[in-house]
Write a protein that holds these residues in place. Structure first.
Motif, PDB file in Angstrom:
ATOM      1  N   ASN A 113       0.793  -1.312   0.009  1.00 33.59           N
ATOM      2  CA  ASN A 113       0.127   0.020   0.014  1.00 33.59           C
ATOM      3  C   ASN A 113       0.866   1.293   0.043  1.00 33.59           C
ATOM      4  N   GLN A 114       2.079   1.117   0.440  1.00 32.48           N
ATOM      5  CA  GLN A 114       2.901   2.399   0.526  1.00 32.48           C
ATOM      6  C   GLN A 114       4.208   2.219  -0.249  1.00 32.48           C
ATOM      7  N   ASN A 115       4.547   1.084  -0.858  1.00 36.07           N
ATOM      8  CA  ASN A 115       5.700   0.761  -1.367  1.00 36.07           C
ATOM      9  C   ASN A 115       6.905   1.120  -0.668  1.00 36.07           C
ATOM     10  N   MET A 116       6.892   0.634   0.515  1.00 38.76           N
ATOM     11  CA  MET A 116       8.095   0.991   1.239  1.00 38.76           C
ATOM     12  C   MET A 116       8.094  -0.223   2.391  1.00 38.76           C
ATOM     13  N   THR A 117       9.364  -0.343   3.190  1.00 39.08           N
ATOM     14  CA  THR A 117       9.491  -1.322   4.211  1.00 39.08           C
ATOM     15  C   THR A 117       8.986  -0.561   5.545  1.00 39.08           C
ATOM     16  N   VAL A 118       8.644  -1.269   6.512  1.00 37.74           N
ATOM     17  CA  VAL A 118       8.176  -0.562   7.880  1.00 37.74           C
ATOM     18  C   VAL A 118       9.261   0.158   8.381  1.00 37.74           C
ATOM     19  N   GLU A 119      10.750  -0.266   8.219  1.00 36.58           N
ATOM     20  CA  GLU A 119      11.795   0.873   8.759  1.00 36.58           C
ATOM     21  C   GLU A 119      11.460   2.270   8.180  1.00 36.58           C
ATOM     22  N   GLN A 120      11.321   2.027   6.872  1.00 32.60           N
ATOM     23  CA  GLN A 120      11.297   3.238   6.044  1.00 32.60           C
ATOM     24  C   GLN A 120      10.036   4.190   6.456  1.00 32.60           C
ATOM     25  N   ALA A 121       8.786   3.486   6.844  1.00 33.91           N
ATOM     26  CA  ALA A 121       7.730   4.287   7.280  1.00 33.91           C
ATOM     27  C   ALA A 121       8.074   4.838   8.381  1.00 33.91           C
ATOM     28  N   LEU A 122       8.753   3.989   9.392  1.00 36.72           N
ATOM     29  CA  LEU A 122       9.103   4.517  10.623  1.00 36.72           C
ATOM     30  C   LEU A 122      10.093   5.843  10.609  1.00 36.72           C
ATOM     31  N   ASP A 123      11.040   5.655   9.675  1.00 37.57           N
ATOM     32  CA  ASP A 123      12.111   6.824   9.440  1.00 37.57           C
ATOM     33  C   ASP A 123      11.167   8.159   8.895  1.00 37.57           C
ATOM     34  N   GLN A 124      10.439   7.951   8.021  1.00 29.40           N
ATOM     35  CA  GLN A 124       9.518   9.214   7.676  1.00 29.40           C
ATOM     36  C   GLN A 124       8.731   9.682   9.032  1.00 29.40           C
ATOM     37  N   ALA A 125       8.113   9.128   9.813  1.00 32.35           N
ATOM     38  CA  ALA A 125       7.454   9.417  10.890  1.00 32.35           C
ATOM     39  C   ALA A 125       8.416  10.056  11.719  1.00 32.35           C
ATOM     40  N   ILE A 126       9.659   9.674  11.924  1.00 34.36           N
ATOM     41  CA  ILE A 126      10.570  10.227  12.854  1.00 34.36           C
ATOM     42  C   ILE A 126      11.010  11.734  12.534  1.00 34.36           C
ATOM     43  N   CYS A 127      11.088  11.641  11.214  1.00 36.56           N
ATOM     44  CA  CYS A 127      11.222  12.983  10.336  1.00 36.56           C
ATOM     45  C   CYS A 127      10.321  13.981  10.728  1.00 36.56           C
ATOM     46  N   ALA A 128       9.040  13.467  10.513  1.00 36.27           N
ATOM     47  CA  ALA A 128       7.934  14.368  10.920  1.00 36.27           C
ATOM     48  C   ALA A 128       7.722  14.935  12.083  1.00 36.27           C
ATOM     49  N   PHE A 129       8.172  13.783  13.249  1.00 37.71           N
ATOM     50  CA  PHE A 129       8.293  14.171  14.528  1.00 37.71           C
ATOM     51  C   PHE A 129       9.500  15.098  14.828  1.00 37.71           C
ATOM     52  N   ALA A 130      10.496  15.182  14.145  1.00 35.63           N
ATOM     53  CA  ALA A 130      11.496  15.981  14.517  1.00 35.63           C
ATOM     54  C   ALA A 130      10.966  17.362  14.258  1.00 35.63           C
ATOM     55  N   LEU A 131      10.571  17.460  13.092  1.00 37.85           N
ATOM     56  CA  LEU A 131       9.955  18.934  12.685  1.00 37.85           C
ATOM     57  C   LEU A 131       9.001  19.330  13.494  1.00 37.85           C
ATOM     58  N   THR A 132       8.107  18.687  14.079  1.00 39.25           N
ATOM     59  CA  THR A 132       6.949  18.810  14.805  1.00 39.25           C
ATOM     60  C   THR A 132       7.388  19.428  16.356  1.00 39.25           C
ATOM     61  N   GLN A 133       8.554  18.447  16.886  1.00 36.50           N
ATOM     62  CA  GLN A 133       9.050  18.993  17.953  1.00 36.50           C
ATOM     63  C   GLN A 133       9.727  20.294  17.930  1.00 36.50           C
ATOM     64  N   GLU A 134      10.502  20.476  16.796  1.00 40.16           N
ATOM     65  CA  GLU A 134      11.434  21.752  16.868  1.00 40.16           C
ATOM     66  C   GLU A 134      10.187  22.993  16.646  1.00 40.16           C
ATOM     67  N   ALA A 135       9.092  22.694  16.218  1.00 38.11           N
ATOM     68  CA  ALA A 135       7.914  23.909  16.301  1.00 38.11           C
ATOM     69  C   ALA A 135       7.172  23.989  17.342  1.00 38.11           C
ATOM     70  N   GLY A 136       7.589  23.178  18.528  1.00 35.88           N
ATOM     71  CA  GLY A 136       7.146  23.120  19.815  1.00 35.88           C
ATOM     72  C   GLY A 136       5.715  22.669  19.848  1.00 35.88           C
ATOM     73  N   ARG A 137       5.203  21.767  18.943  1.00 34.45           N
ATOM     74  CA  ARG A 137       3.696  20.960  19.087  1.00 34.45           C
ATOM     75  C   ARG A 137       4.006  19.702  19.517  1.00 34.45           C
ATOM     76  N   ARG A 138       2.862  19.219  19.973  1.00 33.52           N
ATOM     77  CA  ARG A 138       2.686  17.962  20.223  1.00 33.52           C
ATOM     78  C   ARG A 138       2.830  16.940  19.169  1.00 33.52           C
ATOM     79  N   PHE A 139       3.210  15.566  19.363  1.00 32.91           N
ATOM     80  CA  PHE A 139       3.363  14.631  18.429  1.00 32.91           C
ATOM     81  C   PHE A 139       2.898  13.324  18.957  1.00 32.91           C
ATOM     82  N   VAL A 140       2.200  12.519  18.313  1.00 30.03           N
ATOM     83  CA  VAL A 140       1.715  11.600  18.671  1.00 30.03           C
ATOM     84  C   VAL A 140       1.924  10.271  17.517  1.00 30.03           C
ATOM     85  N   MET A 141       2.243   9.166  17.709  1.00 31.09           N
ATOM     86  CA  MET A 141       2.517   8.132  16.585  1.00 31.09           C
ATOM     87  C   MET A 141       1.381   7.092  16.547  1.00 31.09           C
TER      88      MET A 141
END
Lengths: 324, 324
Positions: A113-141
């Motif tokens: 469905n996403q043409n990637m591995t679970v590890e790549q999906a986690l990588d992607q989410a971790i980047c989204a988390f990093a940006l969110t955290q930098e912006a001072g917002r809450r993050f939930v996975m």
């Protein structure tokens, strides 16, 4: 005996997870009306929209317009899904209080469905988390298919722990488990939450309730017993389950009004007024032109049944006949 | 964590409790076919009919004919309801293996519907028990509205204990609790069973599952956690709930096929094959001309979903096109 908390928190996901897979497109104005009604009903966290590519989630292509149009109540957390870094940038720009990252723990499903591995999906989410955290917002996975996958069967608990460890190492502290298919069983739910809470005591775990098998009430209490700190539902049961290989769409998100009813009946505080939750489910059903798929809207509460059973003093007309 | 047993027993009540309030009359031949199908499906206890006055339960006026017509499997217990001494005489004469007595623990309900007090209803049942015991047959007592009543609200646990004590003094050793309305909550269910099991260790208690509020899966596990030794359901969810003051008939008996699915998924043995239970629910639905009101008949099991998700090798016609 279950070890149940005296209170828990409810996250309302109908505007995003509900509408994402809704069979009919819903216009921006109606989405805004839905979110505003949920705000008025007192939900502490509302999942408003998703910042995805419009081809990925056509139903939610108006994410910025919805975020801009809602009437925000101070103290209410407005959450948005961000499937990747670009989505997180947009969510932050649109003033989302909380960004939701997402990975599905089935390798087969993620590849298909996403043409990637679970590890790549986690990588992607971790980047989204990093940006969110930098912006001072809450993050939930969000971790989808945390228990079972129609392709792979039972998801090994070690896989879940490894994914959570990866996220935890990256700094993520709020994670929810979703069955996605809604076929998980209560012992598995209780055990997995207990393992995660034990292994990551500085994380908060939530349970996003799907219900294909009809086990949800047992799974809800099992999740709380295992240490889940919040629960997620969608008013009216909005949001059919994942389309199955045969194409049919079974029940998906558990109706928030039934969730709150169960918790209230079990002595677990939610900070919500059940009658207001029922009322907003009915309002949502009216806005969307559907019937709420829940027990409590159809069959009532104990209070409403006591009321219905009360004998009534007949009123008499001037001719002396009793009016019913 | 719940203290769940490794196995429990399932009692199937569709032919009596299910058909008793069915909106359409069912002929004797169809009833016999239903019971025979349930026998073949392997249920250890089947509630066949009721020996009541035909005016009280018109749907089951053919009790003797049904009992005479079924094909009995050695080892299967064929149960019949006997609301009073006369009913017990008839049940014994008709070779019922087990007689079911009944009292409802709400004084208001018993006065309105049976024109007697709860104590008088218990008296009546104790007489039925005495005759049954003399005839060497099994006896089980149903306690309706054990948790909550639409007239009186929550039924005091002390009232339940007092009724059980009365029955226990008279020699009754098998008793089931029914919510009747299906609005009980899991903590109440667990607590009440634990109190009864603790106070009457030489009794076996069962839980007859009604489900108006949608809490049933949680209540089922709560009952087992509290020490219930058996569970009662009706295939297809046959048997609408008690007609409420407004006249509507909500969900009543929990579907046996969903009950067995939940137990199997939770690692609790029933001695039943889930696929045979699903098959007999579908057979019952066909016999009675209705749709089964259950999750598992509509949305499948984990096994059926794994099967559906398997990739298929396409079959080619002579022209080379893939057939789906």
């Amino acid at each position: 005996m279950l070890a149940l908390p005296s209170r828990t928190e409810i996250v309302e996901v109908s505007p995003r997870d509900g509408l994402q897979s809704h069979s009919r497109a819903v216009d921006t104005r109606t989405k805004i009306a839905l979110v505003d009604a949920l705000t008025d009903a007192g939900f502490p966290v509302i999942e408003v929209t998703a910042f995805s590519h419009p081809r990925a989630i056509p139903n939610l292509a108006d994410a910025e317009a919805v975020m801009a149009g809602i009437t925000r109540r101070p103290g209410t957390i407005y959450r948005a899904l961000a499937p990747n870094l670009r989505g997180a940038e947009r969510a932050v720009a649109a003033q989302a209080d909380e960004v939701l990252g997402l990975a599905t723990l089935s390798g087969t499903y993620t590849a298909k469905n996403q043409n990637m591995t679970v590890e790549q999906a986690l990588d992607q989410a971790i980047c989204a988390f990093a940006l969110t955290q930098e912006a001072g917002r809450r993050f939930v996975m969000a971790l989808g298919m945390s228990f079972w996958c129609p392709y792979e069967g039972t998801i090994p608990e070690a896989d879940v722990l490894r994914a959570v460890e990866r996220l935890h190492d990256a700094g993520v502290r709020r994670i929810y488990l979703a069955g996605s298919v809604g076929m998980e069983d209560p012992r598995h739910v209780s055990r997995l939450f207990a393992r995660l809470v034990g292994a990551f005591p500085d994380c908060a775990f939530g349970y996003h309730v799907h219900d294909r098998a009809g086990f949800a009430p047992a799974n809800i209490l099992a999740a709380l017993d295992g240490g889940a700190r919040w629960l997620e539902g969608a008013v009216c049961g909005l949001g059919g389950g994942m389309a199955m290989p045969g194409g049919e769409r079974p029940p998906g998100n558990y109706p928030t009004e039934d969730l709150v009813h169960l918790l209230e009946a079990s002595g677990i505080g939610t900070g919500l007024d059940l009658s207001r939750v029922i009322a907003v489910a009915e309002r949502a059903a009216h806005l969307l032109g559907l019937q709420p798929n829940s027990h409590v809207t159809q069959w009532g509460t104990r209070a409403s049944q006591l009321e219905a059973a009360r004998p009534r003093i007949p009123a008499f007309t001037h001719s002396g006949d009793a009016l019913q």
